[in-house]
Write a protein that holds these residues in place. Structure first.
Motif, PDB file in Angstrom:
ATOM      1  N   ILE A 304       0.868  -1.175   0.000  1.00  0.00           N
ATOM      2  CA  ILE A 304       0.000   0.000   0.000  1.00  0.00           C
ATOM      3  C   ILE A 304       0.906   1.226   0.000  1.00  0.00           C
ATOM      4  CG2 ILE A 304      -1.787   1.288   1.248  1.00  0.00           C
ATOM      5  CD1 ILE A 304      -2.526  -1.432   2.602  1.00  0.00           C
ATOM      6  N   PHE A 305       0.574   2.219  -0.815  1.00  0.00           N
ATOM      7  CA  PHE A 305       1.385   3.420  -0.914  1.00  0.00           C
ATOM      8  C   PHE A 305       0.578   4.645  -0.508  1.00  0.00           C
ATOM      9  CE2 PHE A 305       2.937   0.357  -4.024  1.00  0.00           C
ATOM     10  CZ  PHE A 305       4.244   0.203  -3.562  1.00  0.00           C
ATOM     11  N   LEU A 306       1.196   5.492   0.296  1.00  0.00           N
ATOM     12  CA  LEU A 306       0.562   6.711   0.797  1.00  0.00           C
ATOM     13  C   LEU A 306       0.977   7.895  -0.071  1.00  0.00           C
ATOM     14  CD1 LEU A 306       1.188   6.089   4.605  1.00  0.00           C
ATOM     15  CD2 LEU A 306      -0.999   5.885   3.400  1.00  0.00           C
ATOM     16  N   ASP A 307       0.027   8.498  -0.740  1.00  0.00           N
ATOM     17  CA  ASP A 307       0.273   9.630  -1.628  1.00  0.00           C
ATOM     18  C   ASP A 307       0.121  10.915  -0.820  1.00  0.00           C
ATOM     19  OD1 ASP A 307       0.490  11.477  -3.617  1.00  0.00           O
ATOM     20  OD2 ASP A 307      -1.311  10.867  -4.710  1.00  0.00           O
ATOM     21  N   ALA A 308       1.198  11.314  -0.173  1.00  0.00           N
ATOM     22  CA  ALA A 308       1.151  12.505   0.674  1.00  0.00           C
ATOM     23  C   ALA A 308       1.278  13.791  -0.122  1.00  0.00           C
ATOM     24  CB  ALA A 308       2.269  12.441   1.719  1.00  0.00           C
ATOM     25  N   SER A 309       1.839  13.728  -1.333  1.00  0.00           N
ATOM     26  CA  SER A 309       2.098  14.934  -2.115  1.00  0.00           C
ATOM     27  C   SER A 309       1.056  15.180  -3.192  1.00  0.00           C
ATOM     28  CB  SER A 309       3.478  14.842  -2.767  1.00  0.00           C
ATOM     29  OG  SER A 309       3.525  13.760  -3.690  1.00  0.00           O
ATOM     30  N   LYS A 310       0.030  14.306  -3.252  1.00  0.00           N
ATOM     31  CA  LYS A 310      -1.009  14.419  -4.285  1.00  0.00           C
ATOM     32  C   LYS A 310      -0.373  14.455  -5.675  1.00  0.00           C
ATOM     33  CE  LYS A 310      -3.762  14.620  -0.807  1.00  0.00           C
ATOM     34  NZ  LYS A 310      -4.362  13.341  -0.337  1.00  0.00           N
ATOM     35  N   ALA A 311       0.478  13.496  -5.898  1.00  0.00           N
ATOM     36  CA  ALA A 311       1.262  13.459  -7.127  1.00  0.00           C
ATOM     37  C   ALA A 311       0.430  13.006  -8.319  1.00  0.00           C
ATOM     38  CB  ALA A 311       2.443  12.504  -6.949  1.00  0.00           C
ATOM     39  N   GLU A 312       0.811  13.463  -9.486  1.00  0.00           N
ATOM     40  CA  GLU A 312       0.265  12.937 -10.739  1.00  0.00           C
ATOM     41  C   GLU A 312       1.167  11.775 -11.148  1.00  0.00           C
ATOM     42  OE1 GLU A 312      -0.079  16.048 -13.585  1.00  0.00           O
ATOM     43  OE2 GLU A 312      -1.419  17.266 -12.346  1.00  0.00           O
ATOM     44  N   TRP A 313       0.905  10.638 -10.568  1.00  0.00           N
ATOM     45  CA  TRP A 313       1.855   9.545 -10.599  1.00  0.00           C
ATOM     46  C   TRP A 313       1.592   8.492 -11.669  1.00  0.00           C
ATOM     47  CZ3 TRP A 313      -0.046   4.614  -9.892  1.00  0.00           C
ATOM     48  CH2 TRP A 313      -1.326   4.509  -9.319  1.00  0.00           C
ATOM     49  N   GLN A 314       0.395   8.441 -12.204  1.00  0.00           N
ATOM     50  CA  GLN A 314      -0.008   7.295 -13.026  1.00  0.00           C
ATOM     51  C   GLN A 314       0.920   7.031 -14.211  1.00  0.00           C
ATOM     52  OE1 GLN A 314      -2.022   9.490 -11.711  1.00  0.00           O
ATOM     53  NE2 GLN A 314      -3.733   8.438 -10.722  1.00  0.00           N
ATOM     54  N   ASP A 315       1.393   8.059 -14.882  1.00  0.00           N
ATOM     55  CA  ASP A 315       2.227   7.871 -16.067  1.00  0.00           C
ATOM     56  C   ASP A 315       3.674   8.302 -15.839  1.00  0.00           C
ATOM     57  OD1 ASP A 315       0.060   6.948 -17.689  1.00  0.00           O
ATOM     58  OD2 ASP A 315      -0.626   9.029 -17.871  1.00  0.00           O
ATOM     59  N   SER A 316       4.058   8.459 -14.578  1.00  0.00           N
ATOM     60  CA  SER A 316       5.402   8.943 -14.271  1.00  0.00           C
ATOM     61  C   SER A 316       6.346   7.790 -13.943  1.00  0.00           C
ATOM     62  CB  SER A 316       5.353   9.909 -13.082  1.00  0.00           C
ATOM     63  OG  SER A 316       6.663  10.225 -12.644  1.00  0.00           O
ATOM     64  N   PRO A 317       7.518   7.739 -14.571  1.00  0.00           N
ATOM     65  CA  PRO A 317       8.489   6.702 -14.212  1.00  0.00           C
ATOM     66  C   PRO A 317       9.011   6.857 -12.797  1.00  0.00           C
ATOM     67  CG  PRO A 317       9.483   8.327 -15.683  1.00  0.00           C
ATOM     68  CD  PRO A 317       8.013   8.626 -15.646  1.00  0.00           C
ATOM     69  N   ASP A 318       8.888   8.062 -12.226  1.00  0.00           N
ATOM     70  CA  ASP A 318       9.331   8.290 -10.855  1.00  0.00           C
ATOM     71  C   ASP A 318       8.472   7.546  -9.842  1.00  0.00           C
ATOM     72  OD1 ASP A 318      11.058  10.046 -12.087  1.00  0.00           O
ATOM     73  OD2 ASP A 318       9.967  11.853 -11.487  1.00  0.00           O
ATOM     74  N   LEU A 324       2.671  -1.368  -8.053  1.00  0.00           N
ATOM     75  CA  LEU A 324       2.863  -2.672  -7.411  1.00  0.00           C
ATOM     76  C   LEU A 324       1.975  -2.868  -6.201  1.00  0.00           C
ATOM     77  CD1 LEU A 324       6.762  -2.761  -7.590  1.00  0.00           C
ATOM     78  CD2 LEU A 324       5.077  -3.462  -9.310  1.00  0.00           C
ATOM     79  N   GLY A 325       1.047  -1.944  -5.986  1.00  0.00           N
ATOM     80  CA  GLY A 325       0.131  -2.046  -4.858  1.00  0.00           C
ATOM     81  C   GLY A 325      -0.954  -1.000  -4.983  1.00  0.00           C
ATOM     82  N   GLU A 326      -1.773  -0.874  -3.936  1.00  0.00           N
ATOM     83  CA  GLU A 326      -2.855   0.105  -3.930  1.00  0.00           C
ATOM     84  C   GLU A 326      -2.343   1.447  -3.430  1.00  0.00           C
ATOM     85  OE1 GLU A 326      -7.339   0.735  -2.001  1.00  0.00           O
ATOM     86  OE2 GLU A 326      -6.392  -1.256  -1.999  1.00  0.00           O
ATOM     87  N   VAL A 327      -2.779   2.527  -4.061  1.00  0.00           N
ATOM     88  CA  VAL A 327      -2.379   3.880  -3.684  1.00  0.00           C
ATOM     89  C   VAL A 327      -3.542   4.569  -2.998  1.00  0.00           C
ATOM     90  CG1 VAL A 327      -1.528   6.110  -4.506  1.00  0.00           C
ATOM     91  CG2 VAL A 327      -0.793   3.992  -5.649  1.00  0.00           C
ATOM     92  N   ILE A 328      -3.282   5.136  -1.824  1.00  0.00           N
ATOM     93  CA  ILE A 328      -4.319   5.875  -1.100  1.00  0.00           C
ATOM     94  C   ILE A 328      -3.787   7.260  -0.736  1.00  0.00           C
ATOM     95  CG2 ILE A 328      -5.384   3.770  -0.207  1.00  0.00           C
ATOM     96  CD1 ILE A 328      -4.075   4.322   2.497  1.00  0.00           C
ATOM     97  N   GLY A 329      -4.689   8.210  -0.605  1.00  0.00           N
ATOM     98  CA  GLY A 329      -4.273   9.576  -0.334  1.00  0.00           C
ATOM     99  C   GLY A 329      -4.742  10.120   0.994  1.00  0.00           C
ATOM    100  N   ASP A 330      -5.384   9.271   1.789  1.00  0.00           N
ATOM    101  CA  ASP A 330      -5.943   9.738   3.058  1.00  0.00           C
ATOM    102  C   ASP A 330      -5.911   8.584   4.047  1.00  0.00           C
ATOM    103  OD1 ASP A 330      -8.100  10.349   5.115  1.00  0.00           O
ATOM    104  OD2 ASP A 330      -8.172  12.188   3.920  1.00  0.00           O
ATOM    105  N   ILE A 331      -5.600   8.883   5.293  1.00  0.00           N
ATOM    106  CA  ILE A 331      -5.515   7.843   6.317  1.00  0.00           C
ATOM    107  C   ILE A 331      -6.856   7.140   6.501  1.00  0.00           C
ATOM    108  CG2 ILE A 331      -6.051   9.380   8.232  1.00  0.00           C
ATOM    109  CD1 ILE A 331      -3.463   6.555   8.253  1.00  0.00           C
ATOM    110  N   ARG A 332      -7.945   7.814   6.165  1.00  0.00           N
ATOM    111  CA  ARG A 332      -9.262   7.191   6.299  1.00  0.00           C
ATOM    112  C   ARG A 332      -9.452   6.032   5.328  1.00  0.00           C
ATOM    113  NH1 ARG A 332     -12.581  12.756   5.959  1.00  0.00           N
ATOM    114  NH2 ARG A 332     -10.940  13.008   4.363  1.00  0.00           N
ATOM    115  N   GLU A 333      -8.620   5.972   4.295  1.00  0.00           N
ATOM    116  CA  GLU A 333      -8.697   4.871   3.337  1.00  0.00           C
ATOM    117  C   GLU A 333      -7.885   3.657   3.782  1.00  0.00           C
ATOM    118  OE1 GLU A 333      -8.326   6.205  -0.905  1.00  0.00           O
ATOM    119  OE2 GLU A 333      -7.740   8.084   0.063  1.00  0.00           O
TER     120      GLU A 333
END
Length: 382
Positions: A304-318, A324-333
């Motif tokens: 599980i990955f925590l998206d703390a920076s609200k990144a536009e990550w879907q098409d980024s090699p970074d 490789l897992g589920e991405v969530i942006g809030d602790i409630r998730e």
């Protein structure tokens, strides 16, 4: 041929990426191996990893003067002052070498700022992650780059950071130091164990904005164990600044009230944080930008990955590892994500297996032996 291996960092996490190569390169009669360390802790760690082979190695302790040491005490929590001072104040030790093998890029200052342009520089990256900081122009300065696999090779070639002639894929020497036995048991119960492994990057890390809430959530429930084991550099400084992202954050500590709970273990930088104890023993990975996710998928498991920076990550090699897992942006998730991880442990198995194969080249020959052969072949005529 004198081949030096430099260990010049605040923490010990880089050592396993190059130290195994020393034990292999001393097998070549034309090579004199020299280990240069900037702390007694580094030398002890290298000696422990080398075992009997340490007797074939010359160890050099790098010192800095009183003025530099005083400045380091004032600046160590905000800047890598000691690392640069160690290079500047020990130039004769480096000038005596033919080849210098390093797990980081700061050492190129020896040539670019301090004039040691006859020395050949070899880089073995300490990790195989995706952050943009791992793909910078400075990397063009190495004479030889030894890489873990095709993923990193292809990205570096596309960016012009390496050439077809100055790199070799050798695998991941750190794996040569890891126990291949059964995973360690981290808690004396059968609950799923979550490894929380936040990075220190002040933009990408979840620690600064979400870390306290993550620990508090686990403290208030009884279904999961939690290991809090951030990147070891998180605890090395109180203030973390990113020149790349122009962001600064103050590091908070884990509150004492959580440290004594039976289902929470906090490790801010012990040997277990760097020898894959936790990545081997836990059941679910919870992280953000650390390259340790690639060490995790040696054995595919939920992530599980925590998206703390609200990144536009879907098409980024970074952010390739976020596939490789589920991405969530809030602790409630988090509760729902954990529940899905338990119910569908193989949800990302295919993606993880493909990523591992692309990231790490595995052959019948150990990575450290392949790396030693590449160095000697390139610079020693063997």
């Amino acid at each position: 041929m004198k081949v030096g291996f430099l260990f010049n960092h605040d923490a010990l996490h880089q050592i396993r990426h190059t130290a195994p190569v020393i034990g292999e390169i001393v097998r070549y009669p034309q090579v004199e191996a020299v280990v240069l360390t900037s702390s007694a802790e580094q030398e002890r760690e290298v000696r422990a990893l080398l075992g009997a082979a340490a007797a074939k190695v010359r160890f050099v302790s790098l010192k800095i003067g009183k003025v530099a040491a005083a400045l380091d005490r004032a600046l160590r929590f905000v800047a890598p002052f000691r690392r640069i001072a160690t290079l500047r104040e020990n130039l004769p030790a480096f000038a005596a070498l033919d080849v210098l093998v390093v797990p980081e890029t700061t050492s190129l200052l020896l040539r670019d700022r301090f004039g040691l342009d006859q020395l050949k520089y070899v880089w073995i990256p300490h990790g195989a992650g995706d952050r943009s900081v791992g793909f910078r122009a400075v990397m063009r300065g190495f004479d030889l780059v030894l890489l873990s696999g095709a993923k990193v090779r292809d990205r570096m070639l596309a960016a012009g950071l390496i050439t077809p002639d100055n790199h070799v894929i050798v695998g991941y020497p750190k794996f040569d130091t890891i126990d291949n036995g059964p995973p360690p048991r981290l808690f004396a119960n059968d609950r799923p164990t979550v490894l929380y492994n936040p990075h220190f990057d002040p933009l990408l890390s979840s620690w600064y904005s979400m870390g306290e809430d993550v620990v508090a959530w686990f403290a208030a429930q009884s279904d999961y164990n939690l290991v809090v084991a951030p990147h070891v550099m998180l605890a090395q400084r109180r203030v973390h600044a990113s020149v790349e992202h122009r962001v600064v954050h103050w590091r908070r500590d884990v509150a004492e009230r959580y440290r004594s709970l039976p289902n929470i273990h906090v490790d801010m930088g012990s040997e277990a944080s760097v020898d894959m104890t936790y990545t081997r023993g836990a059941d679910i990975y919870l992280g953000d930008a650390s390259s340790q996710i690639y060490e995790w998928i040696v054995r595919p498991r939920p992530a599980i990955f925590l998206d703390a920076s609200k990144a536009e990550w879907q098409d980024s090699p970074d952010f390739a590892h976020w596939r490789l897992g589920e991405v969530i942006g809030d602790i409630r998730e988090l509760p729902g994500a954990l529940d899905r991880a338990v119910r569908e442990p193989d949800r990302f198995r295919a993606a993880q297996e493909a990523a591992f194969a692309a990231t790490f080249s595995l052959t019948d020959q150990p990575a450290s032996a392949r790396a030693a052969a590449a160095i000697v072949t390139r610079f020693g005529g063997a």
